[in-house]
Design a protein around this motif. Structure first.
Motif, PDB file in Angstrom:
ATOM      1  N   CYS A   1      46.251 -51.209-105.338  1.00 42.48           N
ATOM      2  CA  CYS A   1      46.147 -51.035-103.885  1.00 42.48           C
ATOM      3  C   CYS A   1      46.109 -49.564-103.497  1.00 42.48           C
ATOM      4  N   GLU A   2      46.958 -48.747-104.113  1.00 39.00           N
ATOM      5  CA  GLU A   2      46.980 -47.317-103.800  1.00 39.00           C
ATOM      6  C   GLU A   2      45.658 -46.649-104.152  1.00 39.00           C
ATOM      7  N   GLY A   3      45.171 -46.919-105.364  1.00 36.47           N
ATOM      8  CA  GLY A   3      43.908 -46.320-105.799  1.00 36.47           C
ATOM      9  C   GLY A   3      42.749 -46.725-104.910  1.00 36.47           C
ATOM     10  N   GLY A   4      42.693 -48.012-104.582  1.00 35.94           N
ATOM     11  CA  GLY A   4      41.626 -48.509-103.714  1.00 35.94           C
ATOM     12  C   GLY A   4      41.727 -47.959-102.310  1.00 35.94           C
ATOM     13  N   LEU A   5      42.953 -47.839-101.803  1.00 39.52           N
ATOM     14  CA  LEU A   5      43.161 -47.325-100.450  1.00 39.52           C
ATOM     15  C   LEU A   5      42.768 -45.856-100.345  1.00 39.52           C
ATOM     16  N   ILE A   6      43.166 -45.068-101.337  1.00 40.10           N
ATOM     17  CA  ILE A   6      42.798 -43.647-101.325  1.00 40.10           C
ATOM     18  C   ILE A   6      41.277 -43.504-101.298  1.00 40.10           C
ATOM     19  N   PHE A   7      40.601 -44.268-102.170  1.00 36.55           N
ATOM     20  CA  PHE A   7      39.137 -44.223-102.189  1.00 36.55           C
ATOM     21  C   PHE A   7      38.567 -44.655-100.840  1.00 36.55           C
ATOM     22  N   CYS A   8      39.067 -45.763-100.307  1.00 35.62           N
ATOM     23  CA  CYS A   8      38.544 -46.318 -99.056  1.00 35.62           C
ATOM     24  C   CYS A   8      38.688 -45.324 -97.901  1.00 35.62           C
ATOM     25  N   VAL A   9      39.846 -44.686 -97.813  1.00 33.39           N
ATOM     26  CA  VAL A   9      40.076 -43.708 -96.740  1.00 33.39           C
ATOM     27  C   VAL A   9      39.142 -42.511 -96.901  1.00 33.39           C
ATOM     28  N   LEU A  10      39.066 -41.966 -98.114  1.00 29.45           N
ATOM     29  CA  LEU A  10      38.172 -40.824 -98.343  1.00 29.45           C
ATOM     30  C   LEU A  10      36.719 -41.175 -98.042  1.00 29.45           C
ATOM     31  N   GLN A  11      36.292 -42.340 -98.509  1.00 29.37           N
ATOM     32  CA  GLN A  11      34.901 -42.739 -98.330  1.00 29.37           C
ATOM     33  C   GLN A  11      34.580 -43.017 -96.865  1.00 29.37           C
ATOM     34  N   SER A  12      35.464 -43.723 -96.172  1.00 29.28           N
ATOM     35  CA  SER A  12      35.160 -44.094 -94.792  1.00 29.28           C
ATOM     36  C   SER A  12      35.303 -42.917 -93.820  1.00 29.28           C
ATOM     37  N   LEU A  13      36.249 -42.022 -94.066  1.00 29.13           N
ATOM     38  CA  LEU A  13      36.444 -40.910 -93.134  1.00 29.13           C
ATOM     39  C   LEU A  13      35.550 -39.709 -93.421  1.00 29.13           C
ATOM     40  N   THR A  14      35.263 -39.455 -94.706  1.00 32.70           N
ATOM     41  CA  THR A  14      34.506 -38.247 -95.033  1.00 32.70           C
ATOM     42  C   THR A  14      33.210 -38.523 -95.799  1.00 32.70           C
ATOM     43  N   GLY A  15      33.082 -39.731 -96.358  1.00 30.64           N
ATOM     44  CA  GLY A  15      31.917 -40.030 -97.194  1.00 30.64           C
ATOM     45  C   GLY A  15      32.001 -39.371 -98.560  1.00 30.64           C
ATOM     46  N   LEU A  16      33.196 -38.868 -98.916  1.00 34.45           N
ATOM     47  CA  LEU A  16      33.361 -38.141-100.168  1.00 34.45           C
ATOM     48  C   LEU A  16      34.256 -38.875-101.170  1.00 34.45           C
ATOM     49  N   GLY A  17      34.175 -40.190-101.162  1.00 37.68           N
ATOM     50  CA  GLY A  17      34.924 -40.971-102.141  1.00 37.68           C
ATOM     51  C   GLY A  17      34.502 -40.646-103.561  1.00 37.68           C
ATOM     52  N   CYS A  18      33.266 -40.139-103.704  1.00 37.70           N
ATOM     53  CA  CYS A  18      32.756 -39.767-105.030  1.00 37.70           C
ATOM     54  C   CYS A  18      33.578 -38.664-105.672  1.00 37.70           C
ATOM     55  N   LEU A  19      34.205 -37.816-104.862  1.00 35.90           N
ATOM     56  CA  LEU A  19      35.037 -36.753-105.415  1.00 35.90           C
ATOM     57  C   LEU A  19      36.327 -37.314-106.011  1.00 35.90           C
ATOM     58  N   TYR A  20      36.747 -38.478-105.544  1.00 33.54           N
ATOM     59  CA  TYR A  20      37.917 -39.160-106.102  1.00 33.54           C
ATOM     60  C   TYR A  20      37.530 -39.923-107.373  1.00 33.54           C
ATOM     61  N   THR A  21      36.424 -40.652-107.313  1.00 27.51           N
ATOM     62  CA  THR A  21      36.034 -41.487-108.452  1.00 27.51           C
ATOM     63  C   THR A  21      35.547 -40.683-109.643  1.00 27.51           C
ATOM     64  N   CYS A  22      34.950 -39.525-109.403  1.00 24.01           N
ATOM     65  CA  CYS A  22      34.416 -38.745-110.532  1.00 24.01           C
ATOM     66  C   CYS A  22      35.523 -38.299-111.480  1.00 24.01           C
ATOM     67  N   GLY A  23      36.716 -38.072-110.968  1.00 23.06           N
ATOM     68  CA  GLY A  23      37.840 -37.714-111.828  1.00 23.06           C
ATOM     69  C   GLY A  23      38.219 -38.852-112.766  1.00 23.06           C
ATOM     70  N   TYR A  24      38.106 -40.073-112.277  1.00 21.68           N
ATOM     71  CA  TYR A  24      38.435 -41.225-113.120  1.00 21.68           C
ATOM     72  C   TYR A  24      37.299 -41.564-114.074  1.00 21.68           C
ATOM     73  N   ARG A  25      36.079 -41.262-113.663  1.00 20.56           N
ATOM     74  CA  ARG A  25      34.960 -41.422-114.594  1.00 20.56           C
ATOM     75  C   ARG A  25      35.155 -40.472-115.786  1.00 20.56           C
ATOM     76  N   LYS A  26      35.564 -39.247-115.475  1.00 20.27           N
ATOM     77  CA  LYS A  26      35.811 -38.267-116.540  1.00 20.27           C
ATOM     78  C   LYS A  26      36.972 -38.716-117.421  1.00 20.27           C
ATOM     79  N   LYS A  27      38.027 -39.240-116.819  1.00 23.74           N
ATOM     80  CA  LYS A  27      39.185 -39.715-117.577  1.00 23.74           C
ATOM     81  C   LYS A  27      38.781 -40.843-118.528  1.00 23.74           C
ATOM     82  N   LEU A  28      37.929 -41.753-118.062  1.00 29.77           N
ATOM     83  CA  LEU A  28      37.416 -42.840-118.904  1.00 29.77           C
ATOM     84  C   LEU A  28      36.587 -42.272-120.050  1.00 29.77           C
ATOM     85  N   ARG A  29      35.724 -41.304-119.730  1.00 29.36           N
ATOM     86  CA  ARG A  29      34.893 -40.697-120.774  1.00 29.36           C
ATOM     87  C   ARG A  29      35.753 -40.016-121.834  1.00 29.36           C
TER      88      ARG A  29
END
Length: 139
Positions: free
Chosen positions: A51-79
């Motif tokens: 819930c926390e991870g999804g909420l942080i993304f949702c707030v960033l994406q809906s308010l600024t359109g920059l949810g990608c800046l949050y998800t890219c860190g986790y993409r890197k962590k997965l890589r």
């Protein structure tokens, strides 16, 4: 014949491999906060709830359109966890240009490596039961 286990250092599907897991694809397009939250929970070893991870993304994406800046860190962590290359380009550019595809790919990658993100982070050995035969009583 059993499927071969995923190779360390290789993505199991491409960025646009949405039809290999249609559920992840649809969820990533229609309600991306769910797969993002699940991936964050797994990659943070349960330190951040779904819930926390999804909420942080949702707030960033809906308010600024920059949810990608949050998800890219986790993409890197997965890589880093699986030694995956930055394909087709670096994580920030991949997430900024193809956010839904990137979310679906990271979710799919965990599933293909036998980690079900919908189950959340699971400690090795599973949940522990309380000891048997212990009772509280007044002295």
């Amino acid at each position: 014949m059993a499927a071969a286990p995923p190779q360390h250092g290789q993505w199991t599907t491409g960025l646009c491999g949405c039809f290999e897991d249609f559920t992840s694809c649809c969820c990533s397009c229609c309600c991306p906060c769910v797969p993002v939250g699940e991936v964050v929970n797994v990659l943070e070893n349960g330190q951040t709830s779904c819930c926390e991870g999804g909420l942080i993304f949702c707030v960033l994406q809906s308010l600024t359109g920059l949810g990608c800046l949050y998800t890219c860190g986790y993409r890197k962590k997965l890589r880093m966890r699986f030694g995956l290359p930055a394909n087709p380009c670096n994580d920030v550019l991949t997430d900024c240009c193809c956010l839904c595809c990137s979310i679906a790919q990271t979710h799919r990658e965990l599933k293909n490596r036998n980690i079900d993100p919908s189950q959340g982070f699971i400690v090795a050995g599973g949940p522990t039961a309380p000891p048997t035969g212990q009772f509280m009583h007044k002295a």
